[in-house]
Design a protein around this motif. Structure first.
Motif, PDB file in Angstrom:
ATOM      1  N   TRP A 128       0.863  -1.175   0.000  1.00  0.00           N
ATOM      2  CA  TRP A 128       0.000   0.000   0.000  1.00  0.00           C
ATOM      3  C   TRP A 128       0.902   1.227   0.000  1.00  0.00           C
ATOM      4  CZ3 TRP A 128      -5.098  -0.061  -0.797  1.00  0.00           C
ATOM      5  CH2 TRP A 128      -5.837  -1.210  -0.467  1.00  0.00           C
ATOM      6  N   ALA A 129       0.735   2.092  -1.001  1.00  0.00           N
ATOM      7  CA  ALA A 129       1.453   3.363  -1.048  1.00  0.00           C
ATOM      8  C   ALA A 129       0.568   4.434  -0.424  1.00  0.00           C
ATOM      9  CB  ALA A 129       1.788   3.737  -2.490  1.00  0.00           C
ATOM     10  N   VAL A 130       1.163   5.259   0.418  1.00  0.00           N
ATOM     11  CA  VAL A 130       0.426   6.309   1.129  1.00  0.00           C
ATOM     12  C   VAL A 130       0.835   7.666   0.576  1.00  0.00           C
ATOM     13  CG1 VAL A 130      -0.076   7.345   3.374  1.00  0.00           C
ATOM     14  CG2 VAL A 130       0.405   4.883   3.207  1.00  0.00           C
ATOM     15  N   SER A 131      -0.136   8.445   0.126  1.00  0.00           N
ATOM     16  CA  SER A 131       0.121   9.809  -0.329  1.00  0.00           C
ATOM     17  C   SER A 131      -0.691  10.772   0.521  1.00  0.00           C
ATOM     18  CB  SER A 131      -0.219   9.969  -1.816  1.00  0.00           C
ATOM     19  OG  SER A 131      -1.559   9.593  -2.071  1.00  0.00           O
ATOM     20  N   GLU A 132      -0.306  12.049   0.489  1.00  0.00           N
ATOM     21  CA  GLU A 132      -0.906  13.039   1.382  1.00  0.00           C
ATOM     22  C   GLU A 132      -1.386  14.276   0.625  1.00  0.00           C
ATOM     23  OE1 GLU A 132       1.651  14.037   4.652  1.00  0.00           O
ATOM     24  OE2 GLU A 132       2.681  12.098   4.565  1.00  0.00           O
ATOM     25  N   GLU A 133      -2.458  14.860   1.125  1.00  0.00           N
ATOM     26  CA  GLU A 133      -2.926  16.172   0.670  1.00  0.00           C
ATOM     27  C   GLU A 133      -3.028  17.053   1.905  1.00  0.00           C
ATOM     28  OE1 GLU A 133      -6.734  18.389  -1.506  1.00  0.00           O
ATOM     29  OE2 GLU A 133      -6.629  16.197  -1.405  1.00  0.00           O
ATOM     30  N   PRO A 134      -2.514  18.274   1.855  1.00  0.00           N
ATOM     31  CA  PRO A 134      -2.537  19.148   3.035  1.00  0.00           C
ATOM     32  C   PRO A 134      -3.936  19.301   3.607  1.00  0.00           C
ATOM     33  CG  PRO A 134      -1.184  20.094   1.308  1.00  0.00           C
ATOM     34  CD  PRO A 134      -1.869  18.906   0.702  1.00  0.00           C
ATOM     35  N   ALA A 135      -4.034  19.221   4.924  1.00  0.00           N
ATOM     36  CA  ALA A 135      -5.328  19.335   5.590  1.00  0.00           C
ATOM     37  C   ALA A 135      -5.969  20.696   5.355  1.00  0.00           C
ATOM     38  CB  ALA A 135      -5.165  19.084   7.087  1.00  0.00           C
ATOM     39  N   ALA A 136      -5.150  21.703   5.111  1.00  0.00           N
ATOM     40  CA  ALA A 136      -5.684  23.050   4.898  1.00  0.00           C
ATOM     41  C   ALA A 136      -6.649  23.087   3.720  1.00  0.00           C
ATOM     42  CB  ALA A 136      -4.538  24.031   4.671  1.00  0.00           C
ATOM     43  N   THR A 137      -6.409  22.225   2.711  1.00  0.00           N
ATOM     44  CA  THR A 137      -7.311  22.182   1.557  1.00  0.00           C
ATOM     45  C   THR A 137      -8.218  20.963   1.599  1.00  0.00           C
ATOM     46  OG1 THR A 137      -5.572  21.074   0.263  1.00  0.00           O
ATOM     47  CG2 THR A 137      -5.748  23.479   0.081  1.00  0.00           C
ATOM     48  N   ALA A 138      -7.670  19.811   1.986  1.00  0.00           N
ATOM     49  CA  ALA A 138      -8.453  18.575   1.960  1.00  0.00           C
ATOM     50  C   ALA A 138      -9.486  18.521   3.086  1.00  0.00           C
ATOM     51  CB  ALA A 138      -7.525  17.365   2.054  1.00  0.00           C
ATOM     52  N   CYS A 139      -9.184  19.166   4.209  1.00  0.00           N
ATOM     53  CA  CYS A 139     -10.086  19.101   5.363  1.00  0.00           C
ATOM     54  C   CYS A 139     -10.665  20.466   5.704  1.00  0.00           C
ATOM     55  CB  CYS A 139      -9.338  18.546   6.579  1.00  0.00           C
ATOM     56  SG  CYS A 139      -8.554  16.934   6.309  1.00  0.00           S
ATOM     57  N   ALA A 140     -10.675  21.350   4.739  1.00  0.00           N
ATOM     58  CA  ALA A 140     -11.179  22.714   4.977  1.00  0.00           C
ATOM     59  C   ALA A 140     -12.610  22.683   5.494  1.00  0.00           C
ATOM     60  CB  ALA A 140     -11.110  23.516   3.685  1.00  0.00           C
ATOM     61  N   GLY A 141     -12.861  23.432   6.560  1.00  0.00           N
ATOM     62  CA  GLY A 141     -14.195  23.511   7.136  1.00  0.00           C
ATOM     63  C   GLY A 141     -14.513  22.435   8.141  1.00  0.00           C
ATOM     64  N   GLN A 142     -13.629  21.434   8.285  1.00  0.00           N
ATOM     65  CA  GLN A 142     -13.864  20.361   9.246  1.00  0.00           C
ATOM     66  C   GLN A 142     -13.144  20.664  10.553  1.00  0.00           C
ATOM     67  OE1 GLN A 142     -13.389  16.326   7.791  1.00  0.00           O
ATOM     68  NE2 GLN A 142     -13.503  17.008   5.658  1.00  0.00           N
ATOM     69  N   GLN A 143     -13.708  20.194  11.647  1.00  0.00           N
ATOM     70  CA  GLN A 143     -13.076  20.379  12.952  1.00  0.00           C
ATOM     71  C   GLN A 143     -12.108  19.224  13.207  1.00  0.00           C
ATOM     72  OE1 GLN A 143     -16.117  20.823  15.947  1.00  0.00           O
ATOM     73  NE2 GLN A 143     -16.480  22.964  15.435  1.00  0.00           N
ATOM     74  N   THR A 144     -10.836  19.523  13.142  1.00  0.00           N
ATOM     75  CA  THR A 144      -9.800  18.517  13.381  1.00  0.00           C
ATOM     76  C   THR A 144      -8.762  19.094  14.344  1.00  0.00           C
ATOM     77  OG1 THR A 144      -8.485  19.282  11.488  1.00  0.00           O
ATOM     78  CG2 THR A 144     -10.073  17.508  11.077  1.00  0.00           C
ATOM     79  N   PRO A 145      -8.072  18.237  15.102  1.00  0.00           N
ATOM     80  CA  PRO A 145      -7.002  18.715  15.978  1.00  0.00           C
ATOM     81  C   PRO A 145      -5.924  19.441  15.184  1.00  0.00           C
ATOM     82  CG  PRO A 145      -7.597  16.463  16.519  1.00  0.00           C
ATOM     83  CD  PRO A 145      -8.307  16.793  15.247  1.00  0.00           C
ATOM     84  N   ALA A 146      -5.267  20.387  15.829  1.00  0.00           N
ATOM     85  CA  ALA A 146      -4.240  21.178  15.147  1.00  0.00           C
ATOM     86  C   ALA A 146      -3.096  20.313  14.619  1.00  0.00           C
ATOM     87  CB  ALA A 146      -3.701  22.234  16.100  1.00  0.00           C
ATOM     88  N   SER A 147      -2.881  19.141  15.221  1.00  0.00           N
ATOM     89  CA  SER A 147      -1.779  18.279  14.808  1.00  0.00           C
ATOM     90  C   SER A 147      -2.081  17.497  13.530  1.00  0.00           C
ATOM     91  CB  SER A 147      -1.430  17.291  15.926  1.00  0.00           C
ATOM     92  OG  SER A 147      -2.557  16.519  16.284  1.00  0.00           O
ATOM     93  N   VAL A 148      -3.314  17.567  13.031  1.00  0.00           N
ATOM     94  CA  VAL A 148      -3.656  16.899  11.766  1.00  0.00           C
ATOM     95  C   VAL A 148      -3.180  17.779  10.625  1.00  0.00           C
ATOM     96  CG1 VAL A 148      -5.530  16.112  10.277  1.00  0.00           C
ATOM     97  CG2 VAL A 148      -5.623  15.670  12.737  1.00  0.00           C
ATOM     98  N   ASN A 149      -2.151  17.333   9.923  1.00  0.00           N
ATOM     99  CA  ASN A 149      -1.539  18.132   8.867  1.00  0.00           C
ATOM    100  C   ASN A 149      -1.904  17.662   7.464  1.00  0.00           C
ATOM    101  OD1 ASN A 149      -0.033  19.763  10.704  1.00  0.00           O
ATOM    102  ND2 ASN A 149       1.416  18.064  10.954  1.00  0.00           N
TER     103      ASN A 149
END
Length: 368
Positions: A128-149
């Motif tokens: 399984w390859a893991v890729s990332e999208e910044p939380a600032a755009t992918a999780c915009a508007g959602q309530q997440t802990p500050a440590s979720v990047n």
């Protein structure tokens, strides 16, 4: 994330012959087939900018890929999170992509797909390859802990480089870490009700929706995964009892084996069967290398390494990897290469240290 077609890519090493130097302390594994007790052959090592292959641990290194011109201070071959699968393929991250390498042809690599990290499938044959999208755009508007990047996507690949068939994007706050027969295991970042401190729980995800369906551990960090076992450390305690071993087949959690010489610390490595865990142990005056037998609930002290003076993990100056029942270990501080077989208990050390610069890496050995 759209599924992409990937073709075999020849590594930048193709202009050079790759050498595989075996930096090894070989550790055996449970359920080994006949012949697994033999010493490793065709050991592949990155000497910190040169790739070498050793026929045997005491053989002269055959440099198959020399340092490219103009890279005197750069290791162009360095892999992030190198590990050998049960199939024999060496997997690691190179230049933002996960690649597969056959020990018999270390001068070539197969590009599997973009990734910042990876882990094997439960059967040990794919990844399984893991890729990332910044939380600032992918999780915009959602309530997440500050440590979720980041928001994470996992994509399954065959080691041949054929196009992927499965891709999943996880919920914000879930980071995929491993896979067992029960499903993908992830770290779920939450926030305590009475404090702003973020904590990480280990959970098993549902195979269809990839939402948490089972909690494994509260406030814990995963240290290693292999076969049907997970090793994690509880963050809310101190002492030897903080390290836990989880058996996904028995669905049982137990304390990791106790080492009389000292307390197991740092991030280690489980063999492909999930029986042996290579780790550092903290003793008075420093650290030593040890192997924990999870089946027999025992601990084997493998001695000191100069590279352990300032690092507790097996992914830095002290490089360790499993090749079937052999634990291969390279000490970048001295160039010492050792091999320990967990089945036979035999430990071999190369008489002459290897010429290593920077942080060398042992990648694996031939399994045929």
């Amino acid at each position: 994330m759209a599924v992409q077609n990937h073709s075999v890519r020849t590594s930048p090493w193709r202009r050079h012959r790759l050498t595989a130097v075996v930096l090894a302390a070989a550790l055996g594994a449970a359920g080994c087939t006949e012949g697994d007790e033999s010493a490793p052959r065709g050991i592949v090592v990155n000497l910190g900018g040169r790739i070498a292959v050793l026929d045997k641990i005491d053989s002269e290194p055959d440099i198959v890929a020399d340092r490219p011109e103009g890279t005197e201070r750069l290791d162009v071959y360095k892999l992030t999170a190198p590990r050998q699968l049960a199939t024999g393929h060496i997997i690691g991250i190179s230049d933002g992509a996960v690649v597969a390498i056959e020990p018999a042809k270390p001068e070539q690599q197969v590009l599997l797909g973009p990734a910042t990290s990876w882990f094997p499938t439960a059967d040990g044959k794919k990844i399984w390859a893991v890729s990332e999208e910044p939380a600032a755009t992918a999780c915009a508007g959602q309530q997440t802990p500050a440590s979720v990047n980041s928001r994470f996507t996992v994509t399954e690949y065959d080691t041949s480089g054929r196009p992927s068939q499965r891709t999943h994007t996880l919920q914000c706050g879930l980071q995929p870490l491993a896979e067992t027969d029960q499903g993908i295991v992830a770290a779920q970042t939450t926030t305590e009700d009475d404090t702003s401190r973020a904590r990480t729980n280990l959970v098993v995800l549902d195979s269809d929706t990839l939402t948490p369906r089972q909690s494994l551990a509260q406030d814990a960090v995963l240290l290693a995964a292999g076969g049907h076992r997970l090793i994690w450390k509880q963050n809310d305690c101190d002492g030897a009892a903080c390290m836990k071993a989880y058996d996904a087949q028995d669905k049982d959690t137990a304390n990791a084996p106790h080492c009389t010489q000292g307390e197991a610390v740092g991030r280690g490595s489980l063999d492909a069967t999930g029986r042996w865990y290579a780790s550092t142990i903290r003793v008075d005056g420093g650290y030593r290398l040890a192997v924990l037998d999870l089946d027999e609930n025992s601990c084997k002290d493998l001695g000191t390494n100069a590279a352990l003076a300032g690092n507790q993990d097996l992914d830095g100056p002290l490089s360790g990897t499993w090749s079937k029942s052999n634990l291969l270990v390279l000490d970048s501080a001295t160039g010492a290469l050792t091999s320990f077989n967990a089945v036979s208990g035999k430990q071999d050390r190369r008489p002459k240290n290897l010429d290593v610069t920077d942080d060398g890496q042992v990648w694996g050995a031939r399994t045929d």
